[in-house]
Write an enzyme that holds these catalytic residues in place. Structure first.
Site, PDB file in Angstrom:
ATOM      1  CG  HIS B 112      41.447  42.222  50.424  1.00 56.28           C
ATOM      2  ND1 HIS B 112      41.764  41.727  49.182  1.00 56.28           N
ATOM      3  CD2 HIS B 112      40.085  42.230  50.482  1.00 56.28           C
ATOM      4  CE1 HIS B 112      40.647  41.446  48.521  1.00 56.28           C
ATOM      5  NE2 HIS B 112      39.616  41.744  49.289  1.00 56.28           N
ATOM      6  CG  HIS B 154      36.561  41.291  46.435  1.00 53.76           C
ATOM      7  ND1 HIS B 154      35.436  40.906  47.127  1.00 53.76           N
ATOM      8  CD2 HIS B 154      36.263  42.469  45.838  1.00 53.76           C
ATOM      9  CE1 HIS B 154      34.503  41.825  46.972  1.00 53.76           C
ATOM     10  NE2 HIS B 154      34.962  42.784  46.194  1.00 53.76           N
TER      11      HIS B 154
END
Lengths: 558, 452
Positions: B112, B154
């Protein structure tokens, strides 16, 4: 009280007598009678007892190749393993060279029983093992060191069925460490050599009865510690590879370097063993001893054996000399047919052994090209020996420094393990150690009695005991596999690290007492981990993993 | 004797003394049970499976993929440097031919983390894979083709951001639909920048997708795309939170399914990402990945609570998966025919503006970015980044980036722009990074010396 140390090695038997003042009263070296370890022990004992002039009692420390040879030569009792693997690795893929019978049952990594054993299946497996010829049995479950209940239940069933196994070893009792395949191999070997060790222990017991001055007999282990005779029958696999351990203990007992980092180099005829001592303590193998094709969980001192020794083959190619890894045979000076590094040393006057003229003759036969004089060749061989040895030592330390570690702090601040001195043992040590030390730019020491010091090492060894403690406060459980302890702890959430340490020390002391040990060293915590268990944002418990041991001290000898 | 079919370098680093906070999913305990399972199975004794100790990455390595504000030393901790160093080691082992493939089984994770780093988001500070990829390019040259397949539940928004306009990289992210999960991005329509259009591939899967749906995607979409694009190296960012027991997601993969996925993908390098079912999934998924990489039998592997019936994916899932696959496939096939002027405009620059939220550090960043639509190369770019919130003071920085294989005029324009921006009082700091030349400049220089 005096101590006699005897190491019955593959070729020679070394013995030493040491008095109350820890002075060496005498040493003896005799050829080993390979087929009769008891006879070798007895004759070494007699020889060294010649130095025993008073009536002082004697404690006997004994290291032999009994179990090592039985394993390497496949002479153990036929044994089989009943394994409770649960899901995971396909156990069949390991291709063990002994029979393994798989039964159902499943313990997970937290030690929770997911699936029980099936009585009928266990009994059938044991019966099949017996029918297939197994006389001794091992029962080993995955994660049995976290929960031994399936192993215990299986043993109970098999014992009650009266199948006539001479010995049943349970995996969890041997080691608290994680490694199911190694636990299987360790337990198999233990079951397999138990009979031989029992027989030997009975004979040694008789020897003790016949010699009233012998008060106690201790058996040497691969970790350089000792254990009692009775204990050696329960855990015979721990007596493997005690010879190499004895040599490291000798180095520690005799060296002028007491608390420093040193590298111990034991130069033999065929191989050279390299061991590392850090801050006065010998390093252990990361997982356990390896013997033949078996990887075990047996605690063992770290040694690396390289194919380089006084009797190594000398290869000369394009002006490049390479020594080993094969053995050439007896040195030419001693009547052998091939040139060896020993001959180079003898010819140069660095060692006195056999006939110097024969050594020179062997050198002359190989001297041409770049090395066209025997002196030049001899000098080059000795230099190459020192070079290969120092390169091997450097590699050992590089490997040790790159052992994986699992915490940030260990990566950022690795301990300094590099040696401050090189300590040599073995007959050729006096020739080669100073040269290797020069290459490594280290001070050196060749130990007194370096040609036959294993008896001194055996005598200097002290008891060792190690325990693994696993506490899971969420499950309110405390497990000590080596003792078969699996009990509840109260008020788990209040349990802390201090208590965990205290329990580990107390339990180790209690275990030592149970084994009749009195003269042991400090108890230390050698491994320690603590984890908070968090589930859905709440701390529900902690896991403590500790390993405690009696500091594997060594008696210093003068 | 048991032996790995293909040798595996394992860089296992559970960081047992590091956490974000003591009760955070990214805590000391995360890989404890994985360690126990790997050791107990005896995997590290198998010839061909070799364990290595990670090394520590320095500022220069990190700056090849990131602009850390105000400096690497102030944003990146030692544990992050070890995770990066371990991931780079995985690549080195493969590139040096020491092992057939490698698995960086370590934490903290990274996918991320965007190119610009003001702090941590999604438990990540710096992007392990991206830094490794840049390290590989510096070793292998700019022409190397690298595919990153991210199998975390994710969306790999950070990795996507870093390689968004990079023609040398194919980035495929399989994840739970962004409408139902953090970070809320990763839709089919996100397809990459003007110079790499179609090379960002997002495969959002409906909640409840299990092994069956995942294998369908692998077989019908991922494998054919990789076969066509022909990467020199395949990297798997292996998040393990598609597992049915994961507490943060709603997917239904099993450990066996992950092993099968690894086998089908046949990656050169695997890097652990997320996965927070630390007891019920990670020990088994990680063992499965190692076995699959080594070419060993993983069919006996299953979780303690594994029940085939309970894990069958809901009836309505498969049609949605099939439809996603069909759409993404169609986009892939037509990517070269589409009119890029229509998508990115005819101006000199393509501009995008977006807010970025750092959930872990509670920072809000606003980015204005313009990429030169250059006919000769992928184009230099300029980013203005304003950040505030959390524990950082309000910051405004400008960044100029020269991509790999940049043309002469883009290099010149970028350097001129950097000099211009550096002279303005408006920015707290101005950064310049030229990928290929490995030049990193900063005005004023807050760059602290490495304090190891």
């Amino acid at each position: 009280m005096h101590v006699i140390g005897i190491d019955v090695g593959g070729t020679n038997t070394d013995a030493a007598l040491i008095n109350e003042e820890w002075e060496v009263m005498g040493i003896a070296k005799t050829p080993t009678d390979h087929g009769n370890i008891l006879a070798s022990t007895k004759s070494a004992l007699e020889e060294v007892l010649a130095y025993h002039k008073d009536n002082a009692f004697v404690q006997l420390h004994l290291s032999t190749t009994l179990t090592t040879n039985a394993i390497v030569e496949g002479r153990g009792e036929p044994a089989a393993v009943v394994a409770i693997p649960g899901p995971g690795m396909n156990l069949a893929a390991f291709d063990f060279d002994f029979p393994v019978y798989l039964v159902q049952g499943y313990v997970d990594h937290r030690g929770r029983v997911v699936a029980d054993i099936c009585s009928e299946e266990v009994l059938n497996a044991a019966k099949k093992a017996r029918a297939d010829g197994a006389q001794a049995l091992a029962i080993v479950g995955k994660f049995s060191q976290r929960n031994n209940s399936l192993e215990l239940a299986a043993k109970k069933l098999i014992v009650e069925a009266g199948l006539g196994f001479s010995q049943i070893t349970l995996g969890h009792q041997l080691s608290g460490r994680l490694n199911f395949p190694r636990r299987i191999m360790s337990a198999y070997l233990n079951a397999s050599v138990a009979g031989i060790q029992k027989e030997f222990a009975a004979m040694i017991g008789q020897l003790k009865a016949d010699n009233p001055i012998l008060t106690d007999v201790r058996i040497l282990k691969a970790d350089g510690g000792t254990m009692g005779l009775a204990e050696s029958c329960a855990r015979p696999v721990e007596t493997i590879l005690s010879g190499p351990a004895a040599s490291i203990m000798a180095a520690q007992a005799l060296s002028q370097y007491t608390d420093e980092n040193i590298v111990v180099v034991d130069i033999g005829g065929t191989t050279t063993d390299i061991a590392a001592i850090v801050g006065g303590e010998a390093l252990y193998q990361r997982n356990g001893a390896v013997i033949g094709s078996y990887q075990t969980l047996v605690p063992a001192l770290y040694t690396v054996s390289i194919g380089l020794g006084g009797d190594s083959e000398v290869h000369i190619n394009d002006g490049q000399i390479r020594l080993g890894p094969q053995r050439a045979g007896k040195a030419a000076a001693l009547g052998g047919t091939k040139l060896t590094p020993t001959d180079a040393a003898v010819a140069l006057g660095l060692a006195e052994l056999g006939e110097c003229s024969k050594a020179i003759e062997a050198l002359k036969q190989r001297a041409h090209g770049k090395f066209d004089t025997w002196e030049g060749l001899a000098k080059a061989i000795v230099d190459v020996f020192a070079f290969q040895l120092s390169a091997a030592i450097d590699e050992v330390y590089q490997r040790l420094e790159n052992v994986p570690v699992y915490t940030v702090s260990e990566i950022l601040a690795p301990p300094d393990i590099r040696p401050k001195a090189i300590v040599g043992l073995g007959a050729p040590a006096r020739v080669f150690i100073p040269l290797a030390a020069e290459q490594l730019d280290l001070p050196w020491e060749v130990l007194p009695y370096h040609a036959s010091s294993n008896g001194i090492g055996a005598a200097a060894a002290r008891p060792t005991v190690a325990l693994t403690l696993h506490i899971d406060t969420e499950q309110e459980l405390m497990v000590i596999p080596e003792l078969g302890v699996r009990t509840n702890i109260n008020r788990g959430l209040l349990f802390d690290q201090k208590q965990a340490r205290q329990i580990a020390v107390e339990q180790t002391a209690a275990y030592a007492q149970k084994l009749g040990l009195t003269d042991y060293g400090l108890i230390q915590i050698v491994e320690e981990e603590t984890f908070n268990l968090v589930r859905e944002f709440y701390t529900v418990g902690r896991i403590f993993n500790l390993r405690a041991q009696i500091r594997p001290g060594v008696q210093r000898v003068r | 004797m048991l032996k790995a079919e293909r040798s595996v370098g394992l860089i296992f680093f559970p960081a047992f003394d590091w956490c974000i906070t003591p009760d955070h999913p990214e805590r000391e305990e995360r890989l404890l049970y994985t360690r126990d399972q790997i050791l107990e199975e005896g995997l590290l004794d198998i010839p061909g499976i070799y364990e290595y100790r990670p090394c520590v990455a320095d500022d220069n390595h990190i700056q090849r993929a990131h602009i850390c504000v105000p400096s690497v030393a102030k944003t990146v901790t030692k544990p992050h440097r070890i995770a990066v160093g371990g991931t780079m080691l995985a690549a080195d082992l493969v590139l040096d031919g020491k092992v057939g493939c490698a698995f960086a089984l370590l934490r903290p994770p990274g996918h991320h983390a965007n190119r610009v780093v003001h702090g941590s988001r999604g438990f990540c500070t710096v992007n392990n894979e991206a830094i490794m990829v840049e390290h590989m390019r510096h070793r292998l040259g700019p022409g190397v083709r690298i595919a990153i397949v991210d199998t975390d539940a994710h969306h790999a928004d950070g990795t996507q951001d870093i390689f968004y306009n990079d023609p040398g990289i194919l980035h495929i992210s399989l994840h739970q639909d962004g409408r139902t999960l953090y970070p809320g991005t990763g839709f089919i329509s996100e397809r990459g920048g003007p110079a790499a259009y179609g090379q960002t591939i997002n495969i959002p899967l409906p909640p409840g997708t299990g092994d069956q749906g995942m294998l369908y995607v692998m077989e019908n979409l991922v494998t054919p795309i990789l076969a066509e694009w022909q990467p020199d190296y395949i990297i798997n960012a292996a998040g393990q939170d598609n597992h049915y027991s994961d507490p943060l997601t709603n997917m239904n993969f099993s450990a066996n399914g992950y092993a099968r996925l690894t086998e089908m993908l046949n990656p050169d390098i695997v890097v652990l990402e997320g996965g927070y079912s630390i007891e019920g999934a990670l020990p088994y998924v990680n063992v499965g990945i190692i076995l699959a990489l080594a070419g060993l039998d993983y069919s006996h592997l299953r979780e303690p609570d594994w029940k085939p019936d309970a894990l069958r994916q809901p009836q309505n899932v498969m049609p949605i998966v099939q439809s996603v696959v069909a759409q993404v496939k169609q986009q892939w096939e037509t990517r070269l025919q589409e009119d890029r002027q229509e998508i990115f405009g005819k101006a000199r620059f393509y501009v995008r503006e977006r807010p970025i939220f750092y959930d872990t550090d509670q920072i809000v960043e606003k980015q204005y970015e313009r990429i030169r639509l250059c006919p000769h190369c992928s184009g230099w770019r300029e980013i203005y980044s304003h950040a505030a919130g959390g524990r950082i003071r309000r910051t405004k920085v400008a960044i100029v980036i020269v991509p790999w294989l940049a043309c002469r005029s883009c290099r010149q324009e970028a350097m001129d722009d950097y000099r211009r921006l550096a002279g303005l009082a408006e920015f707290d700091q101005v950064f310049y990074h030229s990928c290929e030349e490995d030049v990193y400049l900063c005005t004023p220089d807050h760059h602290d010396p490495l304090t190891l």
